[in-house]
Scaffold this active site. Structure first.
Site: not given
Ligand code: IPM
Ligand code: MN
Length: 363
Positions: A141, A189, A221, A245, A249
């Site tokens: 970001y 990751k 993942d 983020d 959601d």
């Protein structure tokens, strides 16, 4: 108790839902003899249209001298073709950076009454209670360099973290876990990204300060899948900015509606409070929006910026009671409305306020 709250309602349904959050806070102030003052400033698309920038100086100045900032939502379809740094979202990112809060707390919990709205089976989500701790000021970001070079047809962003940036947010996650079910799941990751390897190494170091808390690591993942298969297994989920983020959601599915979820960003100069949902331009101004996310965000203001835990819990209890009594906003109704009463944004706000009053009178 005195509290200076800056309200940046923003775009779309932002003004409607923050109105209800403010009204609940006013009710709490009246009942408890507290002095809450509210100032309103523009942010996002409305600020672009009126002031020519998504975060006007005047808004930023007011934010920096407040005790808490309550943000509605930013964004609108008319800004979709703008470059990232000109869009309404840039105002949100700029105020986050200026206020300095690096730990974004995003609860994702199941409401029994809303289980029917989730595509997940009730027995999977029942009792799920996750607290995401999303790092909010680092990663892709804010990382530099970043560029879209139209000549060469190459674009890149930089996912970057320093050891200190990871350590400070990890410490918050462990502290919160120590007061909950004592488990931290750190998401990365690390099988592919160096930045994730640093993340994991630092989290392991910080974990040593909290021997009572169990730490596990998950790749992002796999985590995306585990959250849907076995959400009840997770307590505090610690993630970097972009992964958080996405996963937060996704976890809206556990609740049945993103419209129910609040968030608080702590650790900086001034805490920033925002519901997780977006500006929902398609339903803006129609009284259809669900104010619960914003109202539960108001509860987080009381908890994290005012030390009014009893009042925060009263709001949370009231939200549950109102659902138990069958009251819903339109987003919470799927097809069958038997036994349910569908309320407008303002009616739902009023219902929650009345219930908060009852809950506090009884306590
Ligand atoms: C969120 C939103 C923001 C984010 C956008 C609007 C910049 O999606 O708060 O989750 O990506 O952080
Ligand atoms: Mn998001």
């Amino acid at each position: 108790m005195k509290l200076k709250i800056l309200v940046t309602a923003g775009d779309g349904i932002g003004p409607e839902v923050t109105n209800e959050a403010v009204a609940v806070l006013q009710e709490i102030a009246t009942l408890g003899g507290h002095e809450f003052t509210f100032t309103e400033k523009r942010i996002g698309g409305i600020a672009i249209t009126t002031d020519g920038a998504p975060l006007p100086q005047d808004t930023l100045d007011a934010a920096l001298v407040s005790d808490a900032v309550l943000l509605g939502a930013v964004g609108g379809n008319e800004f979709n073709s703008l470059a990232p740094d000109k869009r309404p979202e840039a105002g949100l990112l700029a105020i986050r950076a200026a206020l300095g809060g690096f730990a974004n707390l995003r609860p994702a919990f199941a409401f029994k009454e809303l289980a029917v709205n989730s595509p997940l089976r009730p027995e999977i989500i029942e009792g799920a209670d996750i607290l995401f701790v999303r790092e909010l000021l680092g990663g892709a970001y804010f990382g530099k360099p970043r560029e879209w070079n139209r000549q060469t047809g190459v674009a890149f962003n930089t996912m970057i973290y320093t050891r200190d940036e990871v350590a400070r947010v990890a410490r918050i996650a462990f502290k919160l876990a120590a007061a909950r079910r004592k488990k931290v799941t750190s998401v990365d990751k690390a099988n592919v990204l160096e930045v994730s390897q640093l993340w994991r190494a630092v989290v392991i170091e910080v974990a040593k300060e909290f021997p009572e808390v169990t730490l596990e690591h998950q790749y992002v993942d796999a985590m995306a899948m585990h959250l849907m298969n076995r959400p009840r297994d997770f307590d505090v989920v610690l993630t970097e900015n972009l992964f958080g983020d996405i996963l937060s959601d996704e976890s809206g599915v556990i609740t049945g509606s993103l419209g129910m979820l609040p968030s608080a960003t702590i650790g900086g100069k001034v805490n920033l409070y925002e519901p997780i949902h977006g500006s929902a331009p398609d339903i803006a101004g129609k009284g259809l929006a669900n104010p619960m996310g914003a109202i539960l965000t108001a509860a987080l203001i009381l908890r994290h910026s005012a030390g009014l835990e009893r009042e925060a819990e009263a709001i949370e209890q009231a939200a549950r009671k109102v659902l138990e009594q069958g009251f819903r906003t339109a987003d919470l109704v799927r097809g069958n409305t038997a036994g349910l009463t569908v309320l407008s944004t303002a009616e739902m706000g009023a219902k929650v306020r009345a219930t908060v009053k009852e809950v506090l009178a009884r306590a």
